[in-house]
Design an enzyme around this catalytic site. Structure first.
Site, PDB file in Angstrom:
ATOM      1  CB  CYS A   1      11.346   2.413   5.706  1.00  0.00           C
ATOM      2  SG  CYS A   1      10.613   0.764   5.648  1.00  0.00           S
TER       3      CYS A   1
ATOM      4  CD  GLU B   1       8.963  -2.887  -0.920  1.00  0.00           C
ATOM      5  OE1 GLU B   1       9.231  -4.110  -0.948  1.00  0.00           O
ATOM      6  OE2 GLU B   1       8.338  -2.338   0.011  1.00  0.00           O
TER       7      GLU B   1
END
Length: 613
Positions: free
Chosen positions: A2, A79
């Site tokens: 993102c 992540e």
């Protein structure tokens, strides 16, 4: 993966200034093409762009969690690779979850552990949490700096984002290159000091650090670095540990709700990643897709040397046959490499590694047609001693950055009237880094020096490569994961005795031993070869012509900062006068000129004011 954005101002109510954050957020659309989200408060505005990889519904951001009468708001890029373990740990503490996303696990970890949450994370991350009751901003970045996080702070205000372009789109911030930034570009570039954004006032949260900002209080603290401890294991025990840590790191990074592939060069690092990934997919009845990169007519012009001893093709073919992957070879033209120098600058927001960047940009663009996540072998050479400067005595004993021996070339290029002190800049940052290294009392001189070389690499050379990988991949909405940057593996490798790390008299000796019997012997014994570059003389011709065209236009901004006569002479003779590599093993004469082209592009495209008072 993102893009995140935020603006906190403790002196003003900025709730009605959402247009600023919306504009900043949309600058990151390539990092997150799938979704957009915002949060508004009186003193805080957050923006988020999302690339959906895990839990499409449950991972939406900004994420808000209420607990104990307080609200916590998170924006997150990254992540977590220990999501399941951390979720189980938090469940035992009484927390419940509404999704299977790592986003909710991360925010819950902060709710419970506060700033100590980062000591419970294994992953790649850059995130910000707003603690509403305390009016406190907490930001953190992963251990090795895989994910970026820039900020601009003045007085009681901070503006942050995943990329510099986003920060520069805020109306309060102007792009200014001062003398310190210029020295960095020409003394250290394309590397830069940890926390330095080159442009005046723009900083970056350093790797393995967190930032706390609340009214009247601003701190940055390092939470991790490789710690020296006595390793009493035998060689066989060390080999077993390396093998288990490497394979575990790869397995953890294969989890996703979207298609995952691997980069495959036929080298040791990408081969083990592709081998493990292939087995992982075969267990699910699926076939791994692998990708490699090459250049037009490279076989014709390739000449072996100490840095690049062989071509990749035969080793790639061997591994593709071994693991039965669906393979695609991406072949780039010389024109593409030159034409995309500009795109690479726009992706990076800074001058970078010239065609080494543009080639990766184009490679990632092609991969994105087939997959959303890729695994790559970066960092193994820094962690296990794969570069010549770990082995060659003259490099190992060099009192400076061994990939940065081009200071004479750098001084020749720069305009003498600017009176830049490049050597002092290099020396200062080198010594500051060395002074942070941890040793043991019993370390001999070789062990001490190898610890220093290891630390220099992970804090400078490796971070530069990781920056490059993040920007070139995310500009194509491709998430690239790097298993060899698992901090557990890095810490263990830091404490492997040199006689074990370089066993069998080889670079990455212990990694080769650890993978014996898993990979084909030809891959195990292959001498380290770096990321492939073009050897076609046409590339040099194109770069030189490009540089000459720039020099012929009196309005080009770079003319103010270079020695025009030297650069013109260099371009006219095909950069044959540049014998020292500009940076590392890949940036030689043509890439030096391409770096200058990127500097000029950057100054123009970002409309940068130069203030060298």
């Amino acid at each position: 993966m993102c893009g995140i954005v935020g603006w906190i101002n403790f002196d003003e109510n900025i709730k009605d200034r959402m247009n600023e954050v919306e504009r900043m957020t949309r600058k990151l659309i390539k990092r997150g093409p799938d979704e957009e989200g915002f949060y508004q408060g009186s003193n805080v505005l957050f923006g988020h762009r999302r690339l959906v990889v895990v839990d499409p519904v449950g991972g939406q951001q900004p994420m808000i969690k209420e607990f104990g009468g307080n609200r916590y708001i998170l924006v997150y890029n990254g992540e977590l690779y220990n999501t399941n373990e951390l979720r189980d740990e938090l469940k035992k503490l009484g927390y419940t979850f509404n999704s299977y996303s790592d986003t909710e696990v991360l925010l819950t970890a902060y709710v419970h552990y506060k700033e100590d949450c980062i000591n419970h994370l294994n992953g790649i991350f850059a995130f910000a949490v707003w603690d509403e009751n305390k009016s406190r901003l907490f930001m953190a970045r992963d251990h090795l700096g895989v994910k970026p996080l820039f900020y601009f702070k003045q007085n009681n205000e901070i503006i942050f984002a995943s990329e510099i372009k986003s920060i520069l789109s805020h109306s309060k911030i102007k792009p200014i290159l001062d003398k310190d930034g210029l020295e960095t570009l020409f003394a250290l570039g394309p590397s830069r000091p940890l926390g330095d954004g080159i442009l005046k006032g723009i900083k970056e949260v350093p790797p393995a650090s967190y930032l706390i900002f609340e009214n009247g209080n601003f701190i940055i603290k390092e939470y991790w670095k490789p710690t020296a401890y006595k390793n009493n294991q035998t060689l066989d025990e060390c080999i077993d540990n390396v093998r288990s840590l490497v394979i575990d790191a790869i397995y953890r990074q294969l989890s996703a709700d979207v298609k995952v592939c691997t980069f495959l060069s036929g080298g040791l690092d990408s081969s083990i990643i592709s081998y493990v990934a292939s087995n992982f997919f075969k267990e699910k009845g699926m076939q791994l897709e692998t990708f490699s990169i090459d250049y037009e007519d490279n076989e014709k012009y390739f000449k072996a040397n100490d840095y690049i001893p062989n071509n990749d093709s035969e080793y790639i073919d061997l591994m593709v046959s071994e693991i039965e992957s669906i393979h695609k070879n991406v072949v780039l033209s010389q024109e593409q490499l030159v034409n995309y120098l500009e795109e690479a600058v726009l992706a990076n927001d800074l001058p970078g590694m010239a065609d080494i960047d543009s080639s990766l940009y184009l490679f990632c663009r092609e991969i994105r047609k087939y997959a959303t996540v890729a695994l790559s072998g970066e960092c193994a050479d820094e962690v296990f001693g794969g570069y010549p400067w770990y082995i060659k005595r003259e490099d190992l004993n060099y009192k400076g950055f061994p990939w940065l021996k081009s200071v004479d070339v750098r001084k020749s290029i720069i305009n003498k009237n600017l009176k830049l002190d490049l050597e002092s800049k290099i020396k200062r940052h080198y010594e500051e880094t060395i002074n942070q290294v941890e040793y043991l009392d019993e370390d001999d001189e070789l062990t001490k020096r190898l610890r220093e070389m290891f630390y220099l690499n992970i804090k400078w050379f490796m971070v530069t490569l990781l920056n490059r990988k993040d920007r070139m991949s995310m500009s194509n909405s491709l998430e690239v994961r790097v298993p060899f940057a698992d901090y557990r593996l890095v810490e263990f490798a830091y404490n492997i005795p040199p006689k074990f790390k370089f066993c069998d008299g080889r670079e990455k000796g212990i990694l080769r031993r650890a993978l014996k019997g898993i990979l084909p012997d030809d891959i195990i014994e292959r001498k380290k070869s770096p990321y492939p570059k073009t050897h076609n003389p046409k590339y040099t011709e194109l770069v030189c012509k490009f540089m000459i065209d720039i020099l012929s236009n009196k309005n080009e901004p770079i003319l103010y900062i270079i020695d025009k006569d030297f650069v013109e002479y260099t371009a006219n003779i095909g950069a044959k006068n540049i014998n020292d590599n500009w940076f590392g093993q890949l940036m030689s004469g043509p890439q030096t000129l391409a770096y200058l082209i990127q500097v000029n592009t950057w100054l123009k495209k970002y409309n940068i004011d130069m203030d060298f008072k």
